[in-house]
Design an enzyme around this catalytic site. Structure first.
Site, PDB file in Angstrom:
ATOM      1  N   HIS A 109      15.606  17.194  -5.739  1.00 31.90           N
ATOM      2  CA  HIS A 109      16.131  16.481  -4.572  1.00 31.90           C
ATOM      3  C   HIS A 109      17.540  15.991  -4.900  1.00 31.90           C
ATOM      4  O   HIS A 109      18.054  16.239  -5.995  1.00 31.90           O
ATOM      5  CB  HIS A 109      15.210  15.329  -4.181  1.00 31.90           C
ATOM      6  CG  HIS A 109      15.067  14.247  -5.202  1.00 31.90           C
ATOM      7  ND1 HIS A 109      14.483  14.449  -6.438  1.00 31.90           N
ATOM      8  CD2 HIS A 109      15.440  12.929  -5.180  1.00 31.90           C
ATOM      9  CE1 HIS A 109      14.479  13.311  -7.119  1.00 31.90           C
ATOM     10  NE2 HIS A 109      15.067  12.380  -6.371  1.00 31.90           N
ATOM     11  N   HIS A 163      11.461  10.226 -17.076  1.00 31.03           N
ATOM     12  CA  HIS A 163      12.027   9.524 -15.922  1.00 31.03           C
ATOM     13  C   HIS A 163      11.588   8.060 -15.931  1.00 31.03           C
ATOM     14  O   HIS A 163      10.961   7.558 -15.010  1.00 31.03           O
ATOM     15  CB  HIS A 163      11.590  10.217 -14.620  1.00 31.03           C
ATOM     16  CG  HIS A 163      12.376   9.785 -13.411  1.00 31.03           C
ATOM     17  ND1 HIS A 163      12.020   8.712 -12.634  1.00 31.03           N
ATOM     18  CD2 HIS A 163      13.491  10.304 -12.845  1.00 31.03           C
ATOM     19  CE1 HIS A 163      12.874   8.577 -11.632  1.00 31.03           C
ATOM     20  NE2 HIS A 163      13.787   9.543 -11.747  1.00 31.03           N
ATOM     21  N   HIS A 197      18.952  12.774  -4.977  1.00 27.94           N
ATOM     22  CA  HIS A 197      19.308  11.469  -5.522  1.00 27.94           C
ATOM     23  C   HIS A 197      20.187  11.706  -6.748  1.00 27.94           C
ATOM     24  O   HIS A 197      19.987  12.672  -7.502  1.00 27.94           O
ATOM     25  CB  HIS A 197      18.060  10.665  -5.896  1.00 27.94           C
ATOM     26  CG  HIS A 197      17.436   9.983  -4.714  1.00 27.94           C
ATOM     27  ND1 HIS A 197      16.085   9.685  -4.637  1.00 27.94           N
ATOM     28  CD2 HIS A 197      17.984   9.534  -3.551  1.00 27.94           C
ATOM     29  CE1 HIS A 197      15.831   9.073  -3.484  1.00 27.94           C
ATOM     30  NE2 HIS A 197      16.960   8.973  -2.816  1.00 27.94           N
ATOM     31  N   HIS A 230       8.304  11.918  -1.229  1.00 26.43           N
ATOM     32  CA  HIS A 230       9.372  11.014  -1.662  1.00 26.43           C
ATOM     33  C   HIS A 230      10.159  10.603  -0.421  1.00 26.43           C
ATOM     34  O   HIS A 230      10.109  11.300   0.597  1.00 26.43           O
ATOM     35  CB  HIS A 230      10.268  11.743  -2.676  1.00 26.43           C
ATOM     36  CG  HIS A 230      11.123  10.845  -3.502  1.00 26.43           C
ATOM     37  ND1 HIS A 230      10.619   9.773  -4.204  1.00 26.43           N
ATOM     38  CD2 HIS A 230      12.454  10.859  -3.744  1.00 26.43           C
ATOM     39  CE1 HIS A 230      11.602   9.168  -4.840  1.00 26.43           C
ATOM     40  NE2 HIS A 230      12.727   9.805  -4.576  1.00 26.43           N
ATOM     41  N   ASP A 272      20.637  10.651  -9.790  1.00 26.82           N
ATOM     42  CA  ASP A 272      20.179  10.841 -11.166  1.00 26.82           C
ATOM     43  C   ASP A 272      19.563  12.213 -11.394  1.00 26.82           C
ATOM     44  O   ASP A 272      19.218  12.567 -12.525  1.00 26.82           O
ATOM     45  CB  ASP A 272      19.195   9.733 -11.572  1.00 26.82           C
ATOM     46  CG  ASP A 272      18.033   9.565 -10.605  1.00 26.82           C
ATOM     47  OD1 ASP A 272      18.254   9.694  -9.393  1.00 26.82           O
ATOM     48  OD2 ASP A 272      16.910   9.289 -11.062  1.00 26.82           O
ATOM     49  N   HIS A 273      19.445  13.000 -10.326  1.00 26.83           N
ATOM     50  CA  HIS A 273      18.880  14.343 -10.442  1.00 26.83           C
ATOM     51  C   HIS A 273      19.885  15.449 -10.141  1.00 26.83           C
ATOM     52  O   HIS A 273      19.526  16.625 -10.221  1.00 26.83           O
ATOM     53  CB  HIS A 273      17.682  14.489  -9.509  1.00 26.83           C
ATOM     54  CG  HIS A 273      16.550  13.578  -9.834  1.00 26.83           C
ATOM     55  ND1 HIS A 273      15.456  13.974 -10.575  1.00 26.83           N
ATOM     56  CD2 HIS A 273      16.357  12.262  -9.553  1.00 26.83           C
ATOM     57  CE1 HIS A 273      14.633  12.950 -10.718  1.00 26.83           C
ATOM     58  NE2 HIS A 273      15.155  11.899 -10.111  1.00 26.83           N
ATOM     59  N   ASP A 316      10.319  12.897  -8.763  1.00 25.19           N
ATOM     60  CA  ASP A 316      10.079  11.750  -7.892  1.00 25.19           C
ATOM     61  C   ASP A 316       9.114  12.040  -6.746  1.00 25.19           C
ATOM     62  O   ASP A 316       9.422  12.780  -5.810  1.00 25.19           O
ATOM     63  CB  ASP A 316      11.407  11.268  -7.317  1.00 25.19           C
ATOM     64  CG  ASP A 316      12.389  10.868  -8.398  1.00 25.19           C
ATOM     65  OD1 ASP A 316      12.191  11.288  -9.554  1.00 25.19           O
ATOM     66  OD2 ASP A 316      13.346  10.139  -8.096  1.00 25.19           O
TER      67      ASP A 316
END
Length: 304
Positions: free
Chosen positions: A63, A266, A65, A141, A67-68, A208
């Site tokens: 996805h 994570h 976000h 999510h 941090d990914h 997530d």
């Protein structure tokens, strides 16, 4: 010699720490290199881990976000800087295609690498090859997210002693493998008579998400399951609220899905003792538990 191992490049969640970089995981699978969720700093972590950009053949984002995915610009530019000649396929949620375009062209650079965008529109098989099948399942999510599963088909391992007993030698072995049966003298020899089933291996990557059916589908009989465990069970209400899993939930998935090796990652910055994740997971999962650390490596277990 083929190599199948996970190279952990980062294990933090939203906020990186002194010892934990943002996400980043490279799965080395024979000649393929699957780079999952490259967060900020992934390019530098690859240098520390001794991983060349040329080892990447596919980029898989769960996805969008930060941090990914905030490591995508550096990785994409490094592919061109290092003169990577093979095409690199990029899988990501189709709803975030605009974000991928922004990340891919975040700054001025001379692009020479071939990036083939393959947006994920829903559940199903994304790609096939010598590696087997790459599959995706939609997770639960707050933003659209997908988990990934790599499935190698089962094959057969030829047994030299049985080949000799049935008089199959030299080029005949290859012909028997291709055709399934072979005439030797006065009798027909089948491949089943001189081999045993070689179970295909499975890998699953789950980030997530709340608990949902897709998590179990992805984890089903995985030899190696990489799964988020952002929270401990004492904060399960936060996990539910923000769309995440606890270490106990991840371990329960592994136990019920007959996973062999469980890799937890994570981690929220609120926790400073990683052993608590291990202890919580071991309470419900009897297989191997690995609490991922930056720059560590986890080999796929030997075939069943």
């Amino acid at each position: 010699m083929s190599v199948r191992e996970l190279v952990v490049l980062g294990t933090a969640s939203q906020v990186p720490g002194r010892n934990r970089n943002h996400n980043g995981y490279l799965l080395r699978w024979d000649a393929e290199g699957f780079l999952f969720d490259p967060g900020e700093g992934t390019q530098r972590q690859m240098l520390f881990a001794g991983v060349a950009a040329s080892s990447i053949t596919r980029i898989c984002l769960t996805h969008f976000h930060g941090d990914h995915c905030l490591g995508v610009p550096g990785v994409v530019q490094r592919l061109s800087l290092d003169g990577v000649r093979h095409p690199v396929h990029a899988h990501f949620p189709a709803s975030g295609r605009e974000y991928f375009e922004r990340l891919r062209h975040a700054s001025v650079f001379h692009e020479t690498a071939e990036i083939i965008e393959e947006p994920v529109h829903g559940n199903g098989v994304l790609a096939t090859g010598e590696f087997g099948e790459l599959r995706a399942r939609r997770l639960d999510h707050p933003v659209e997210a997908f988990g990934y599963q790599l499935v190698e088909p089962s094959g057969r391992r030829m047994l030299p002693e049985l080949l000799a007993r049935f008089g199959v030698t030299g080029p005949e072995i290859g012909e028997l493998q291709r055709t399934g049966s072979l005439r030797v003298g006065s009798r027909t020899v089948t491949v089943e008579q001189v081999s045993v089933v070689r179970q295909g291996q499975r890998f699953a990557f789950v980030m997530d998400t709340r608990l949902c059916d897709a998590v179990y589908e992805l984890a089903d009989r995985a030899d190696l399951l990489v799964i988020e465990s952002t929270f401990l069970e004492e904060d399960a209400h936060l996990a539910r609220e923000y769309g995440h899993l606890t270490a106990r939930q991840a371990a329960r998935v592994a136990a019920e899905s007959k996973v062999r090796t469980l890799v937890l990652t994570h981690f929220s910055q609120r926790y400073d003792d990683p052993t608590k994740f291990y202890e919580e997971a071991r309470e419900v999962f009897g297989g191997e538990v690995v609490v991922a650390a930056d720059l560590s490596r986890v080999s796929l277990p030997r075939r069943r």
